[in-house]
Design an enzyme around this catalytic site. Structure first.
Site, PDB file in Angstrom:
ATOM      1  N   HIS A 122       0.765  -1.292  -0.011  1.00 17.53           N
ATOM      2  CA  HIS A 122      -0.058  -0.011  -0.182  1.00 17.53           C
ATOM      3  C   HIS A 122       1.006   1.340   0.068  1.00 17.53           C
ATOM      4  CE1 HIS A 122      -2.786  -3.078   1.143  1.00 17.53           C
ATOM      5  NE2 HIS A 122      -3.928  -1.986   0.820  1.00 17.53           N
ATOM      6  N   GLY A 137       2.234  -3.514  15.980  1.00 21.66           N
ATOM      7  CA  GLY A 137       2.826  -2.357  15.830  1.00 21.66           C
ATOM      8  C   GLY A 137       4.320  -2.216  16.026  1.00 21.66           C
ATOM      9  N   MET A 183      -5.541  -4.472  10.356  1.00 25.43           N
ATOM     10  CA  MET A 183      -5.951  -5.601   9.594  1.00 25.43           C
ATOM     11  C   MET A 183      -7.152  -5.608   8.676  1.00 25.43           C
ATOM     12  SD  MET A 183      -7.852  -7.699  12.920  1.00 25.43           S
ATOM     13  CE  MET A 183      -8.343  -8.831  11.938  1.00 25.43           C
TER      14      MET A 183
END
Length: 341
Positions: free
Chosen positions: A45, A307, A175
């Site tokens: 992304h 994270g 997610m």
């Protein structure tokens, strides 16, 4: 595969966006976010999405000059129409608005409808947590996953984000409702690798860890099987309800690429007005430390909290350069030089 310096990657991506017609400010913001995503290890992304985004702009599916417009204000909740503007800048606008409301009221919600792909959903959790605030955000998408027990795609994988601030590194969950996003399938395929666990079905309905056949069949596996399927349904319905926007079945009728017309929700909480900042950081540290002191399972060297790997990837890639597929990078360079296929 090669490694590219952060600033070089950002500047190259920005040139590509400028060539696509984006105003300088939007080109800079979007280039920053795409590069940050790749720097954190979310290549699918980040830089890998540059060419597709530009394709959408060229087709008129993203209005690069549009800005969000207020539809309704209800105290702690505001609804905006994204007017199919740039997904990243629309989402960052929603984050700022929700943050302002949260500072005044302890919490703030912005529901954004008729927007476009926000790219990496975790971006908005990180941005909010870095302000010392907590977040719950999600988006719906076009159909790209079968409901549990079905063969044809009727669900979005509807990425869901939660973030809790922490001085030494926030807890951030990002997610999709599928075991692996299509972006992860692409990255794995480009590396010539298999998925760590089965991620979907091939055309014959056989569960597989090969990314290519799953991409072809579009039968990605819901995370948690029927549970992920149910979550996807309700995240879709809630996003559309809160924004008075489009659910997945309406987005499917638009037929203008991934997430065009999507509904997104940004919920921001101010810990200083809840348990207090000190409590928040102590609690978050205790959660992270409790996870980190787990006994690793067989074949594992450590246990990570949500994270943590992104933070490690960021530090490594800032120092060594950001990994990028040679073909993907060549395409971005061509776009930056104004060359078309």
């Amino acid at each position: 595969m090669q490694r590219i310096n952060f600033n070089e990657m950002k500047n190259t991506v920005k040139k590509a966006f400028l060539n696509a017609g984006l105003p300088d400010a939007k080109a800079d913001i979007c280039a920053q976010i795409h590069t940050e995503s790749s720097c954190d290890g979310i290549y699918s992304h980040g830089v890998n999405r540059v060419a597709r985004f530009i394709d959408y702009v060229n087709k008129g599916w993203v209005d690069i000059n549009a800005e969000p417009s207020l539809v309704k204000s209800l105290g702690v909740i505001e609804i905006y129409d994204g007017n199919r503007g740039v997904g990243i800048t629309n989402a960052l606008f929603a984050v700022e608005q929700a943050t302002d409301i949260a500072h005044k009221n302890g919490m703030g919600i912005v529901a954004l409808r008729n927007t476009t792909h926000w790219m990496r959903g975790g971006t908005y959790g990180w941005k909010i947590a870095e302000k010392g605030l907590a977040a719950i955000c999600w988006t719906n998408t076009e159909s790209c996953m079968p409901a549990w027990g079905a063969k044809d795609t009727r669900l979005g994988n509807n990425p869901f984000v939660m973030a809790v601030p922490r001085e030494s590194g926030p807890l951030v969950l990002d997610m999709a409702m599928s075991q692996y996003s299509y972006g992860k399938l692409q990255v794995t395929r480009l590396k010539g690798e298999k998925l760590p666990f089965p991620g979907g079905y091939d055309k014959d309905g056989i569960l597989t860890d090969e990314p290519g056949p799953i991409e072809q069949s579009m039968r990605i596996l819901p995370t948690g099987y029927w549970k992920g399927s149910g979550m996807a349904v309700l995240l879709d319905a809630m996003a559309a309800l809160l924004s008075a926007g489009s659910p997945t079945n309406a987005i499917d009728k638009i037929e203008e690429g991934s997430c065009t017309g999507a509904s997104q929700i940004f919920m921001v909480f101010d810990p200083a007005q809840l348990g207090g900042s000190d409590f928040t950081h102590q609690m978050a540290n205790s959660v992270a430390d409790y996870i980190k002191t787990s006994e690793p399972a067989e074949g594992q060297s450590e246990v990570n909290y949500p994270g943590e790997r992104s933070t490690k990837n960021r530090h490594e890639n800032l120092h060594q350069g950001i990994p990028v597929d040679d073909g993907v990078w060549a395409e971005v360079i061509a776009l930056a030089e104004g060359k078309t296929k």
